[in-house]
Design a protein around this motif. Structure first.
Motif, PDB file in Angstrom:
ATOM      1  N   ALA A  11     -19.837  46.918  18.402  1.00 51.07           N
ATOM      2  CA  ALA A  11     -20.821  46.767  19.492  1.00 51.07           C
ATOM      3  C   ALA A  11     -21.705  45.545  19.273  1.00 51.07           C
ATOM      4  N   GLY A  12     -21.615  44.956  18.085  1.00 54.71           N
ATOM      5  CA  GLY A  12     -22.405  43.756  17.791  1.00 54.71           C
ATOM      6  C   GLY A  12     -23.628  44.061  16.946  1.00 54.71           C
ATOM      7  N   LYS A  13     -23.700  45.270  16.410  1.00 52.45           N
ATOM      8  CA  LYS A  13     -24.885  45.689  15.666  1.00 52.45           C
ATOM      9  C   LYS A  13     -25.250  44.725  14.546  1.00 52.45           C
ATOM     10  N   SER A  14     -24.276  44.373  13.703  1.00 51.80           N
ATOM     11  CA  SER A  14     -24.640  43.591  12.518  1.00 51.80           C
ATOM     12  C   SER A  14     -25.044  42.166  12.885  1.00 51.80           C
ATOM     13  N   THR A  15     -24.324  41.545  13.821  1.00 55.14           N
ATOM     14  CA  THR A  15     -24.676  40.176  14.228  1.00 55.14           C
ATOM     15  C   THR A  15     -26.099  40.149  14.774  1.00 55.14           C
ATOM     16  N   ILE A  16     -26.390  41.131  15.616  1.00 61.62           N
ATOM     17  CA  ILE A  16     -27.687  41.173  16.287  1.00 61.62           C
ATOM     18  C   ILE A  16     -28.803  41.530  15.301  1.00 61.62           C
ATOM     19  N   ALA A  17     -28.516  42.519  14.461  1.00 56.80           N
ATOM     20  CA  ALA A  17     -29.533  42.944  13.491  1.00 56.80           C
ATOM     21  C   ALA A  17     -29.872  41.798  12.540  1.00 56.80           C
ATOM     22  N   ASP A  34     -26.497  48.582  26.558  1.00 56.00           N
ATOM     23  CA  ASP A  34     -25.068  48.273  26.686  1.00 56.00           C
ATOM     24  C   ASP A  34     -24.909  46.757  26.621  1.00 56.00           C
ATOM     25  N   SER A  35     -24.181  46.286  25.595  1.00 57.33           N
ATOM     26  CA  SER A  35     -24.093  44.830  25.394  1.00 57.33           C
ATOM     27  C   SER A  35     -22.848  44.217  26.034  1.00 57.33           C
ATOM     28  N   SER A  36     -22.096  44.998  26.831  1.00 53.25           N
ATOM     29  CA  SER A  36     -20.826  44.488  27.389  1.00 53.25           C
ATOM     30  C   SER A  36     -21.019  43.160  28.129  1.00 53.25           C
ATOM     31  N   ASP A  37     -22.104  43.071  28.920  1.00 50.74           N
ATOM     32  CA  ASP A  37     -22.288  41.865  29.736  1.00 50.74           C
ATOM     33  C   ASP A  37     -23.453  41.001  29.261  1.00 50.74           C
ATOM     34  N   LEU A  38     -23.859  41.194  27.997  1.00 51.28           N
ATOM     35  CA  LEU A  38     -24.985  40.396  27.484  1.00 51.28           C
ATOM     36  C   LEU A  38     -24.503  39.536  26.320  1.00 51.28           C
ATOM     37  N   LEU A  43     -26.748  50.970  20.528  1.00 53.32           N
ATOM     38  CA  LEU A  43     -26.085  49.796  21.105  1.00 53.32           C
ATOM     39  C   LEU A  43     -24.608  50.096  21.368  1.00 53.32           C
ATOM     40  N   THR A  44     -24.197  49.951  22.611  1.00 57.37           N
ATOM     41  CA  THR A  44     -22.795  50.219  22.940  1.00 57.37           C
ATOM     42  C   THR A  44     -22.192  49.009  23.652  1.00 57.37           C
ATOM     43  N   ALA A  45     -20.892  49.061  23.853  1.00 59.69           N
ATOM     44  CA  ALA A  45     -20.168  48.124  24.721  1.00 59.69           C
ATOM     45  C   ALA A  45     -18.836  48.811  24.976  1.00 59.69           C
ATOM     46  N   SER A  46     -18.135  48.410  26.031  1.00 59.67           N
ATOM     47  CA  SER A  46     -16.865  49.066  26.340  1.00 59.67           C
ATOM     48  C   SER A  46     -15.859  48.824  25.211  1.00 59.67           C
ATOM     49  N   VAL A  47     -14.879  49.707  25.093  1.00 58.02           N
ATOM     50  CA  VAL A  47     -13.857  49.556  24.047  1.00 58.02           C
ATOM     51  C   VAL A  47     -13.142  48.215  24.208  1.00 58.02           C
ATOM     52  N   GLU A  48     -12.848  47.833  25.453  1.00 63.33           N
ATOM     53  CA  GLU A  48     -12.120  46.575  25.694  1.00 63.33           C
ATOM     54  C   GLU A  48     -12.929  45.373  25.182  1.00 63.33           C
ATOM     55  N   VAL A  49     -14.201  45.364  25.503  1.00 63.56           N
ATOM     56  CA  VAL A  49     -15.058  44.244  25.072  1.00 63.56           C
ATOM     57  C   VAL A  49     -15.154  44.214  23.545  1.00 63.56           C
ATOM     58  N   ARG A  50     -15.301  45.376  22.941  1.00 64.98           N
ATOM     59  CA  ARG A  50     -15.448  45.428  21.484  1.00 64.98           C
ATOM     60  C   ARG A  50     -14.172  44.973  20.776  1.00 64.98           C
ATOM     61  N   ALA A  51     -13.030  45.388  21.325  1.00 68.45           N
ATOM     62  CA  ALA A  51     -11.744  44.998  20.725  1.00 68.45           C
ATOM     63  C   ALA A  51     -11.548  43.484  20.836  1.00 68.45           C
ATOM     64  N   LYS A  52     -11.902  42.944  21.987  1.00 74.05           N
ATOM     65  CA  LYS A  52     -11.729  41.502  22.204  1.00 74.05           C
ATOM     66  C   LYS A  52     -12.637  40.709  21.245  1.00 74.05           C
ATOM     67  N   ALA A 109     -33.881  41.505  23.890  1.00 75.78           N
ATOM     68  CA  ALA A 109     -34.170  42.833  24.442  1.00 75.78           C
ATOM     69  C   ALA A 109     -34.714  43.765  23.351  1.00 75.78           C
ATOM     70  N   ILE A 110     -34.124  43.689  22.164  1.00 76.80           N
ATOM     71  CA  ILE A 110     -34.588  44.569  21.080  1.00 76.80           C
ATOM     72  C   ILE A 110     -35.956  44.104  20.579  1.00 76.80           C
ATOM     73  N   TYR A 111     -36.136  42.793  20.537  1.00 81.91           N
ATOM     74  CA  TYR A 111     -37.425  42.234  20.108  1.00 81.91           C
ATOM     75  C   TYR A 111     -38.548  42.718  21.037  1.00 81.91           C
ATOM     76  N   GLU A 112     -38.288  42.705  22.339  1.00 79.92           N
ATOM     77  CA  GLU A 112     -39.285  43.177  23.309  1.00 79.92           C
ATOM     78  C   GLU A 112     -39.594  44.661  23.075  1.00 79.92           C
ATOM     79  N   GLN A 113     -38.546  45.446  22.824  1.00 85.82           N
ATOM     80  CA  GLN A 113     -38.742  46.873  22.557  1.00 85.82           C
ATOM     81  C   GLN A 113     -39.565  47.072  21.280  1.00 85.82           C
ATOM     82  N   ALA A 114     -39.291  46.229  20.280  1.00 89.31           N
ATOM     83  CA  ALA A 114     -40.015  46.358  19.008  1.00 89.31           C
ATOM     84  C   ALA A 114     -41.496  46.060  19.209  1.00 89.31           C
TER      85      ALA A 114
END
Ligand code: DC
Length: 221
Positions: free
Chosen positions: A13-19, A197-201, A141-150, A209-214
């Motif tokens: 889902a991109g957790k580590s890159t984003i974190a 959902d990070s599919s389109d971000l 943090l989620t994203a579609s299976v297709e996006v994550r696989a790609k 987005a996470i920074y704003e939430q923090a």
């Protein structure tokens, strides 16, 4: 008191890159708990132990020493001195063996101690639900299976590795299923988690987005 941000979600889902990126921006320590389960999985593979061999895994658990070290702010999980954990095979083994309670118990206090002592962004599957139930901010943090696989496919291709997109998609779906359906600490969103959902971000949009939430949660940075 330390400020803790928990990021959970499925593989890719991109957790580590984003974190990692957010941790740098706000000078937090990034704790990659998946890497700790991978280190254990790597040890089992190296010693020819299969995921089903619960008794053997329990026995060798005591021989494994997992420690976290930081080099220029980048986490290294030291497993009896080794650090080779990124292959798909290791990820699958980590997923299969992380269902054992004694494997999880071994890593839990290491994770909780880090978060008690430092401002951390910690990512994984059970951080908001089990490891840091009092984290000031929880993200799922989620994203579609297709996006994550790609994304995984592109990452591997960029590293010059041979791979098959359909196989990666199948692997990710199986891993999601296993991580969500295990009895202990399954992958799920905490009730008070912010869903993203990070599919389109792109990466920067998610970091922002996470920074704003923090900040909303009281982060003063
Ligand atoms: O995030 P990752 O792909 O590096 O994680 C590898 C596996 O480790 C994942 O499929 C399940 C397990 N894991 C876990 O059970 N709990 C965590 N907090 C992190 C990872």
């Amino acid at each position: 008191m330390s400020f803790n941000i928990a990021i959970d979600g499925p593989a890719g889902a991109g957790k580590s890159t984003i974190a990692k990126k957010l941790a740098k921006k706000i000078s937090f320590i990034y704790v990659d708990t998946g890497a700790m389960y991978r280190a254990m999985g790597y040890y089992f593979l190296q010693h020819g132990i299969k995921a089903e061999e619960e008794e053997k895994i329990k026995e060798v658990c005591d021989d494994i020493s997992v420690a976290l070290a930081y080099e220029n702010g980048v986490q290294k999980v030291l497993l009896n001195g080794e650090d080779k954990i990124r292959q798909e095979e290791v990820g699958n083994m980590a997923s299969a063996t992380s269902g054992y309670g004694f494997v999880r118990a071994k890593l839990l206090s290491l994770q909780q101690d880090m978060a008690a002592q430092h401002n951390v962004i910690m990512d994984g599957r059970d951080i908001g639900t089990c490891v840091l139930p009092n984290a000031q901010l929880k993200i799922f943090l989620t994203a579609s299976v297709e996006v994550r696989a790609k994304r995984r496919y592109d990452e591997l291709v960029a590293k010059g590795e041979q791979c098959d997109l359909a196989e990666i998609e199948k692997d990710i779906s199986e891993r999601d299923y296993r991580d969500m359906h295990r009895e202990i600490a399954p992958l799920k969103a905490a009730e008070d988690a912010v869903m993203l959902d990070s599919s389109d971000l792109n990466i920067d949009e998610v970091v922002e987005a996470i920074y704003e939430q923090a900040k909303k949660a009281g982060l003063d940075a």
